[in-house]
Write a protein that holds these residues in place. Structure first.
Motif, PDB file in Angstrom:
ATOM      1  N   GLY C  28      -1.392 -11.203  -5.224  1.00 42.25           N
ATOM      2  CA  GLY C  28      -1.674 -10.086  -5.917  1.00 42.25           C
ATOM      3  C   GLY C  28      -0.203  -9.554  -6.294  1.00 42.25           C
ATOM      4  O   GLY C  28       1.055  -9.713  -5.648  1.00 42.25           O
ATOM      5  N   SER C  29      -0.036  -8.824  -6.924  1.00 41.79           N
ATOM      6  CA  SER C  29       1.116  -7.562  -7.096  1.00 41.79           C
ATOM      7  C   SER C  29       1.390  -6.524  -5.537  1.00 41.79           C
ATOM      8  O   SER C  29       2.735  -6.609  -5.605  1.00 41.79           O
ATOM      9  CB  SER C  29       1.109  -6.980  -8.278  1.00 41.79           C
ATOM     10  OG  SER C  29       0.698  -6.950  -9.356  1.00 41.79           O
ATOM     11  N   THR C  33      -4.247  -6.779  -3.216  1.00 37.84           N
ATOM     12  CA  THR C  33      -4.561  -7.261  -4.103  1.00 37.84           C
ATOM     13  C   THR C  33      -4.837  -8.507  -4.346  1.00 37.84           C
ATOM     14  O   THR C  33      -3.207  -9.219  -3.920  1.00 37.84           O
ATOM     15  CB  THR C  33      -4.041  -6.544  -5.809  1.00 37.84           C
ATOM     16  OG1 THR C  33      -3.281  -5.259  -5.504  1.00 37.84           O
ATOM     17  CG2 THR C  33      -4.471  -7.211  -7.034  1.00 37.84           C
ATOM     18  N   VAL C  34      -5.585  -9.504  -4.455  1.00 39.94           N
ATOM     19  CA  VAL C  34      -5.495 -11.116  -4.956  1.00 39.94           C
ATOM     20  C   VAL C  34      -5.295 -11.374  -6.695  1.00 39.94           C
ATOM     21  O   VAL C  34      -5.915 -10.120  -6.877  1.00 39.94           O
ATOM     22  CB  VAL C  34      -6.239 -11.711  -3.981  1.00 39.94           C
ATOM     23  CG1 VAL C  34      -6.095 -11.182  -2.466  1.00 39.94           C
ATOM     24  CG2 VAL C  34      -7.658 -11.385  -4.281  1.00 39.94           C
ATOM     25  N   ARG C  35      -4.872 -12.970  -6.756  1.00 35.07           N
ATOM     26  CA  ARG C  35      -5.057 -12.814  -8.348  1.00 35.07           C
ATOM     27  C   ARG C  35      -5.549 -14.260  -8.458  1.00 35.07           C
ATOM     28  O   ARG C  35      -5.148 -14.726  -7.179  1.00 35.07           O
ATOM     29  CB  ARG C  35      -3.715 -12.787  -8.758  1.00 35.07           C
ATOM     30  CG  ARG C  35      -3.606 -12.882 -10.352  1.00 35.07           C
ATOM     31  CD  ARG C  35      -1.971 -13.337 -10.239  1.00 35.07           C
ATOM     32  NE  ARG C  35      -0.991 -11.885 -10.281  1.00 35.07           N
ATOM     33  CZ  ARG C  35      -0.516 -11.193  -9.914  1.00 35.07           C
ATOM     34  NH1 ARG C  35       0.393 -12.342 -10.127  1.00 35.07           N
ATOM     35  NH2 ARG C  35       0.485 -10.953 -10.146  1.00 35.07           N
ATOM     36  N   PRO C  36      -6.275 -14.673  -9.179  1.00 32.91           N
ATOM     37  CA  PRO C  36      -7.078 -16.149  -9.547  1.00 32.91           C
ATOM     38  C   PRO C  36      -5.480 -16.833  -8.942  1.00 32.91           C
ATOM     39  O   PRO C  36      -4.972 -16.478 -10.171  1.00 32.91           O
ATOM     40  CB  PRO C  36      -7.338 -16.520 -10.377  1.00 32.91           C
ATOM     41  CG  PRO C  36      -7.984 -14.541 -10.811  1.00 32.91           C
ATOM     42  CD  PRO C  36      -6.586 -14.229 -10.059  1.00 32.91           C
ATOM     43  N   ASN C  56     -12.991 -10.731  -5.455  1.00 31.09           N
ATOM     44  CA  ASN C  56     -12.658 -11.146  -6.600  1.00 31.09           C
ATOM     45  C   ASN C  56     -13.319 -12.504  -6.612  1.00 31.09           C
ATOM     46  O   ASN C  56     -13.191 -13.197  -5.626  1.00 31.09           O
ATOM     47  CB  ASN C  56     -11.534 -11.656  -8.008  1.00 31.09           C
ATOM     48  CG  ASN C  56     -10.243 -11.041  -7.192  1.00 31.09           C
ATOM     49  OD1 ASN C  56      -9.851  -9.769  -6.577  1.00 31.09           O
ATOM     50  ND2 ASN C  56      -9.871 -10.879  -8.310  1.00 31.09           N
TER      51      ASN C  56
ATOM     52  N   LYS D 235      -6.428 -16.842 -15.647  1.00 28.16           N
ATOM     53  CA  LYS D 235      -6.235 -15.455 -15.372  1.00 28.16           C
ATOM     54  C   LYS D 235      -7.584 -14.401 -16.020  1.00 28.16           C
ATOM     55  O   LYS D 235      -7.790 -13.467 -15.715  1.00 28.16           O
ATOM     56  CB  LYS D 235      -5.819 -15.144 -14.404  1.00 28.16           C
ATOM     57  CG  LYS D 235      -4.383 -16.335 -13.554  1.00 28.16           C
ATOM     58  CD  LYS D 235      -3.562 -15.608 -12.807  1.00 28.16           C
ATOM     59  CE  LYS D 235      -2.899 -16.365 -12.896  1.00 28.16           C
ATOM     60  NZ  LYS D 235      -2.569 -17.296 -11.801  1.00 28.16           N
ATOM     61  N   VAL D 322      -1.434  -2.301 -15.382  1.00 26.26           N
ATOM     62  CA  VAL D 322      -1.803  -3.461 -13.665  1.00 26.26           C
ATOM     63  C   VAL D 322      -1.968  -2.659 -13.070  1.00 26.26           C
ATOM     64  O   VAL D 322      -3.213  -3.938 -12.267  1.00 26.26           O
ATOM     65  CB  VAL D 322       0.418  -3.597 -13.319  1.00 26.26           C
ATOM     66  CG1 VAL D 322       0.097  -4.078 -12.421  1.00 26.26           C
ATOM     67  CG2 VAL D 322       1.397  -3.290 -14.294  1.00 26.26           C
ATOM     68  N   PRO D 326      -8.631  -6.123 -13.714  1.00 30.72           N
ATOM     69  CA  PRO D 326      -9.903  -7.156 -12.816  1.00 30.72           C
ATOM     70  C   PRO D 326      -8.782  -7.519 -12.246  1.00 30.72           C
ATOM     71  O   PRO D 326      -9.683  -8.509 -10.639  1.00 30.72           O
ATOM     72  CB  PRO D 326     -10.903  -7.549 -13.438  1.00 30.72           C
ATOM     73  CG  PRO D 326     -10.469  -5.952 -15.143  1.00 30.72           C
ATOM     74  CD  PRO D 326      -9.949  -6.443 -15.334  1.00 30.72           C
ATOM     75  N   GLU D 327      -8.379  -8.989 -12.931  1.00 33.36           N
ATOM     76  CA  GLU D 327      -7.523 -10.703 -11.722  1.00 33.36           C
ATOM     77  C   GLU D 327      -5.973  -9.743 -11.920  1.00 33.36           C
ATOM     78  O   GLU D 327      -5.476 -10.699 -11.880  1.00 33.36           O
ATOM     79  CB  GLU D 327      -7.998 -11.563 -12.843  1.00 33.36           C
ATOM     80  CG  GLU D 327      -9.339 -11.908 -13.080  1.00 33.36           C
ATOM     81  CD  GLU D 327     -10.540 -11.457 -11.957  1.00 33.36           C
ATOM     82  OE1 GLU D 327      -9.965 -12.185 -10.820  1.00 33.36           O
ATOM     83  OE2 GLU D 327     -11.852 -11.378 -12.447  1.00 33.36           O
ATOM     84  N   ASN D 328      -5.435  -8.604 -12.024  1.00 31.55           N
ATOM     85  CA  ASN D 328      -4.480  -8.753 -11.776  1.00 31.55           C
ATOM     86  C   ASN D 328      -3.148  -9.379 -12.773  1.00 31.55           C
ATOM     87  O   ASN D 328      -2.252  -9.917 -12.216  1.00 31.55           O
ATOM     88  CB  ASN D 328      -4.241  -9.041 -10.004  1.00 31.55           C
ATOM     89  CG  ASN D 328      -3.222  -8.420  -9.357  1.00 31.55           C
ATOM     90  OD1 ASN D 328      -1.818  -9.269  -8.821  1.00 31.55           O
ATOM     91  ND2 ASN D 328      -2.601  -7.249  -9.857  1.00 31.55           N
ATOM     92  N   ASP D 330      -0.282  -8.966 -14.525  1.00 36.13           N
ATOM     93  CA  ASP D 330       0.937  -7.805 -13.664  1.00 36.13           C
ATOM     94  C   ASP D 330       1.974  -8.391 -15.172  1.00 36.13           C
ATOM     95  O   ASP D 330       2.301  -9.189 -15.232  1.00 36.13           O
ATOM     96  CB  ASP D 330       1.372  -7.754 -12.490  1.00 36.13           C
ATOM     97  CG  ASP D 330       2.415  -6.636 -12.513  1.00 36.13           C
ATOM     98  OD1 ASP D 330       3.285  -6.649 -13.296  1.00 36.13           O
ATOM     99  OD2 ASP D 330       2.063  -6.579 -11.186  1.00 36.13           O
ATOM    100  N   ARG D 332       4.516  -7.165 -15.621  1.00 33.97           N
ATOM    101  CA  ARG D 332       6.606  -6.792 -14.144  1.00 33.97           C
ATOM    102  C   ARG D 332       6.395  -8.980 -14.163  1.00 33.97           C
ATOM    103  O   ARG D 332       7.400  -9.504 -14.109  1.00 33.97           O
ATOM    104  CB  ARG D 332       6.183  -6.804 -13.370  1.00 33.97           C
ATOM    105  CG  ARG D 332       6.013  -4.706 -13.955  1.00 33.97           C
ATOM    106  CD  ARG D 332       5.671  -4.331 -12.626  1.00 33.97           C
ATOM    107  NE  ARG D 332       4.723  -4.408 -11.663  1.00 33.97           N
ATOM    108  CZ  ARG D 332       4.621  -3.527 -10.811  1.00 33.97           C
ATOM    109  NH1 ARG D 332       5.190  -3.062  -9.681  1.00 33.97           N
ATOM    110  NH2 ARG D 332       3.255  -4.200 -10.355  1.00 33.97           N
TER     111      ARG D 332
END
Lengths: 53, 280, 317, 342
Positions: C28-29, C33-36, C56, D235, D322, D326-328, D330, D332
């Motif tokens: 993630g950022s 943080t993680v991102r799917p 998540n 996402k 950002v 909930p799922e980030n 972003d 940027r």
């Protein structure tokens, strides 16, 4: 339903649920009287009132 | 006060309800304050927001020509919540109208040209404002030949039958072509989809402007057919329908790319349309 | 290492065409943080990571692929695995279209708690777990912390650290280390009527009606949601206390007996409303009334409120 | 622009004097969130906050706003009551530079071409006092849009905390009016303070990871279809968080509230282009039917459409979306994908 109503702050007795068969006229009358009395005793409901207008 | 707040509707009274088809009615309306007409000044192709108070608003195109003074007409198809309610309304009842919104058909640019109107279903409603404008005695000499090609699913679904079969054909240098999708008993007119009929008629693009409105699928094939016949992108004018709420370019939902249909549209030439992302 | 195990498992599944794609975790950022990550090819497997912040719940994403003839691999923790059962029981997404990659979970770190004491603004480079301690290696430095102090609240009461359903389990089973005592629910139950009312009014007043709690929820799997309906207009779009309360009550009732207590609704709420506490109140009640388990925990147990037993309590007779 | 300063020791007194005269809206702690709220005590104001949870747009464009009252008797007799007054004069204090810019980005939407009466009145009656940032958050990226974290652009009066003083910049006519109504600003030579402010600007800018937007608009001008939209849409949950916490998002819906006896009101409320029913028409046709079109629309709006239309940025780099997605998702990272031609 009743439990969640009370959980968010409705007075116990504001909400009633009863199982009444179509043949139980007497029970309908009694329940309606009881609910009316109990709710009237609680006064007007303030929660979830939409006071717009 | 009313003029300062573009979101505040003017009250109007329904004066007449015409049953067009099983699900389309035309409502004639008059502002309660007749002075509103002096500032309303709609142009052919513009839309308005119709309010039913307590229910909401819907965007409806103005179907009457500005040459018809002192009233407005809206043809409304019953598709959702608000249109269902308005279909129950009767003369004497009151609604709200605000507008007019959007650009308009480029009737100045069309002067001296032959006009071909191509409509499908309720899509004839916005075209009618321009047809009647052009055919009005004070404007008729500014325009050439007028041809109207119109189709609907069945004969019962044809809107403005009194215009199609009575008023318009009687006008000078005016031709009306009507078609229905499927054959039916008692119908001796043309049968077939609008784009197919268009190719059959094969109208010459020379000094002509076409104005089209109808269901998205009809528009798609009509545009293809017109290009095939050699119409340039500037000769093809169409009017779009998107969900609108404010009508004044603020609420954000009717955008196609950077354009808002409610202020930059709903009328676009094919050239303009091709520059927009395909989100309509 | 788990990350490597995930990658090799997914590589094999994709190479053998046993799944169409996998929903896993990507970076993630920042470190917390993680991102799917949606991985469709072997080349993309590199995106997959495992992180002590992998909070998540990914199961809901299969809902974008309803009615497709497709097999989707989903990486699930114990809590998330209950969502898989939920989606299968609701006949939303068939079991055979899932390939469940189970991760036994020793608890997920609460980003907000950790960020109070450590700088998570860098990238997560690596992490190691030694007994009770986690060492986070980030581009902004290395931090050592006692896991017990920084877990998500839900992890302290986790009933199913090991997924209850899986096609492959990446690691040893983990035993639950505490039982759920519903202290959070009891604390509110013990308030007076006025205090309860004030507490929830304060919470619901904050609601901005973004519907994130609904959209993230694996029990919210209706094709047409009541809150999107214009006709009938059950709940108005105005964000005021009355409409917001109606929204939250209706939401809670609609997922009653089907909420798997994954806690995502509370996590995603931008206004910090303890949305899940309403669901947990109902889970607690249902456990007391019907002697059932948390929905999704036991695949044999159907939806609680959709099941009739002659010995059900009859408070309403 | 007149410049002066306020001594820190008299700063609270100055705020107190404002509060005596106007309702004072400022960042306060509320149940764990920093929010712009009407201040009860001047001491409650949070001066060193990073970013408020919700943007200040609510002051000009409330989430739910009554437009007029309706009395409808069976659709035969209609009375509409438009509010005489939408708001009293008030002071909005403590707005950071990104949020100041966001107000300027909303202005052309609501005040040009069919000026919106409600917004216009709220805007006209609000004195905006800006406050320079003294630190940046990891999610801040205002510099990408050419905004400095100490910019006064958009404020009527702008403050910068420097040592034992606040540098005061009176930016607009309205600012002059406020300064005249509330004494306390010492108008003296501020050359030294301005130099210090420049140093602070560089310090805070240094804390912000610079996002280079070169070429982004050009790519979007040329390409409507890019694979990255599908990738990011996967996402997305389709909730409205990003649009509701965004200081420049302005979409709204108009609805009627009906008490049941014909009395009701027309109100508008925030709406979100992320919602599936946002563009769905009564007949069922939806020009943006899937998450891909909706996600693309939001980011195209931020990075292209708003610029095309109003020649002002549609994103100010506040970083709220950002932080809260909930799922980030972003923006940027999306910018970097756009630049990478993904």
């Amino acid at each position: 339903m009743k439990r969640l109503f009370e959980f968010i702050g409705f007075e116990p007795g504001r909400f009633h649920a009863r199982w009444i068969s179509g043949s139980e006229a007497q029970k309908v009358v009694e329940t309606a009287r009881k609910v009316t009395e109990e709710v009237r005793a609680l006064g007007p409901n303030k929660k979830m009132r939409d006071d717009r207008c | 006060m009313a003029l300062e707040n573009p979101l505040l509707p003017h009250i109007a009274t329904i004066t007449k309800v015409i049953d067009e088809t099983p699900d389309v009615k035309t409502f004639q309306m008059v502002f309660d304050d007749p002075g509103v007409f002096d500032v309303f000044k709609q142009k052919p192709g513009q839309v308005a927001q119709i309010s039913i108070f307590g229910v909401g608003e819907a965007t409806i195109s103005i179907t009457s020509s500005p040459t018809r003074k002192g009233m407005l007409e809206f043809s409304i198809k019953k598709v959702g919540r608000l249109t269902s309610v308005i279909h129950q309304m009767e003369p004497g009842m009151k609604v709200g109208i605000r507008g007019p919104y959007g650009n308009h058909f480029p009737y100045e640019m069309m002067k001296g040209k032959d006009l071909l109107f191509i409509g499908g279903g309720i899509g004839l409603a916005p075209l009618r404002s321009l047809i009647d404008f052009v055919l009005a005695p004070e404007n008729r000499q500014d325009y050439g030949k007028v041809e109207i090609l119109y189709g609907a699913r069945s004969s019962a679904d044809l809107c403005f039958k009194y215009d199609l079969f009575d008023n318009w054909p009687r006008q000078p240098d005016t031709k009306v072509y009507v078609t229905i999708d499927r054959p039916e008993e008692g119908w001796d007119g043309h049968v077939g989809f609008v784009p197919a009929y268009l190719e059959e008629l094969n109208p010459n693009p020379q000094n002509k402007v076409t104005i089209t409105c109808g269901p998205p699928i009809m528009i798609k094939f009509v545009l293809q057919a017109l290009e095939k016949m050699g119409y340039s992108e500037d000769q093809v004018v169409t009017t779009l329908e998107l969900k609108m709420k404010c009508g004044i370019g603020k609420c954000g939902r009717c955008n196609i790319g950077s354009k808002f249909v409610c202020v930059d549209g709903p009328v676009f030439t094919l050239r303009e349309l091709k520059k927009l992302p395909p989100e309509f | 290492m788990l990350k490597e195990k995930i990658k090799s498992t997914v590589t094999e599944l994709l190479e053998n065409k046993r799944i169409d794609f996998v929903i896993g975790y990507g970076a993630g950022s920042d470190a917390g943080t993680v991102r799917p990550a949606f991985v469709k090819s072997v080349e993309e497997v590199e995106q997959l990571i495992w992180s002590p912040f992998a909070v998540n719940n990914l199961a809901k994403f299969v809902m974008d692929h309803l009615y497709e003839n497709i097999k989707i691999g989903v990486i699930v923790k114990g809590c998330d695995s209950r969502s898989v059962i939920r989606l299968v029981q609701d006949k939303v997404f068939p079991r055979e279209n899932f390939y469940v990659i189970g991760v036994p979970c020793k608890g997920i770190l609460d980003k907000n708690k950790v960020a109070k004491d450590f700088d998570l603004s860098g990238d997560l480079v690596d992490f190691t777990e030694q007994g009770d301690e986690v060492i986070l290696k980030t581009s902004k430095g290395e931090f050592k912390l006692r896991k017990e102090d920084y877990l998500l609240d839900k992890c302290y009461r986790c009933e199913t650290p090991t997924p209850v359903v899986y096609d492959v389990l990446l690691g040893e089973e983990v035993a639950p280390f505490r039982t759920d005592d519903y202290e959070d629910v009891k604390a509110i139950e013990n308030l007076s009527v006025e205090e309860k009312s004030r507490y929830w009014d304060k919470q619901f007043e904050k609601c901005i009606r973004c519907y994130a709690c609904r959209n993230v929820c694996s029990a919210c799997n209706c094709r047409d949601c009541v809150f999107d309906m214009a006709e009938p207009n059950w709940v108005g779009k105005a964000a005021n206390l009355s409409e917001n309360t109606a929204f939250h009550l209706i939401r809670a009732w609609h997922v009653a007996g089907r909420c798997v207590d994954c806690g995502e609704c509370s996590r995603v709420c931008p206004m910090g409303i303890p949305v899940n506490t309403l669901n947990r109140k109902m889970i607690k009640d249902m456990k007391e009334l019907f002697a059932v388990e948390t929905p999704g925990k036991n695949p044999e147990q159907g939806p609680v409120l959709g099941t009739f037993r002659t010995d059900d309590p009859e408070e309403f007779m | 622009m007149r410049k002066g300063y306020i001594l820190k020791e008299s700063f609270k007194t100055w705020l107190g004097a404002i509060k005596e005269k106007f309702p004072l809206i400022a960042p306060v702690q509320d149940d764990g969130l920093t929010l712009f709220k009407e201040v009860e005590k001047v001491d409650d104001i949070v001066l060193d906050y990073g970013i408020t949870r919700m943007p200040p747009k609510d002051l000009f464009f409330p989430q739910t706003e009554k437009m007029f009252r309706i009395k409808n008797k069976n659709n035969v007799a209609i009375e509409l009551e438009s509010p005489e007054k939408v708001t009293d004069e008030l002071v909005l204090f403590g707005v950071h530079s990104c949020d100041l810019k966001s107000i300027l980005a909303l202005d052309p939407v609501f005040t040009t071409r069919f000026p919106d009466r409600y917004y216009q009145e709220r805007r006209d009656k609000t004195y905006v006092i800006g406050l320079s940032c003294t630190k940046a958050l990891p999610t801040c990226f205002c510099t990408a849009y050419g905004i400095n974290p100490t910019d006064a652009d958009g404020a009527d009066v702008h403050l910068t905390e420097l040592g034992d003083k606040y540098l005061v910049e009176v930016v607009t006519e309205r600012g002059e009016k406020l300064a005249a109504a509330i004494p306390g600003i010492i108008f003296e030579d501020t050359t030294n303070l301005e130099a210090e402010k420049a140093k602070l600007t560089e310090k805070v800018k240094g804390e912000i990871k610079f996002i280079d937007l070169t070429g982004v608009k050009e790519v979007l001008d040329e390409n409507f279809e890019l694979p990255l939209w599908e990738k990011w849409a996967q996402k997305c949950l389709g909730c409205g968080i990003c649009t509701y916490v965004c200081p420049t998002c302005h979409c709204f819906d108009i609805n009627d509230f009906n008490r049941g006896d014909g009395v009701g009101e027309r109100f508008r409320c925030w709406d979100s282009c992320m919602f599936s029913d946002f563009t769905r028409m009564a007949g069922g046709h939806n020009p943006r039917p899937t998450k891909k079109e909706r996600v693309r629309n939001r980011f195209m709006h931020k990075l292209k459409y708003h610029l095309d239309r109003y020649n002002i940025v549609g994103c100010v780099g506040c970083g709220r979306c950002v932080q809260r997605c909930p799922e980030n998702i972003d923006i940027r990272a999306i910018i970097s994908d756009i630049k990478g031609g993904v």
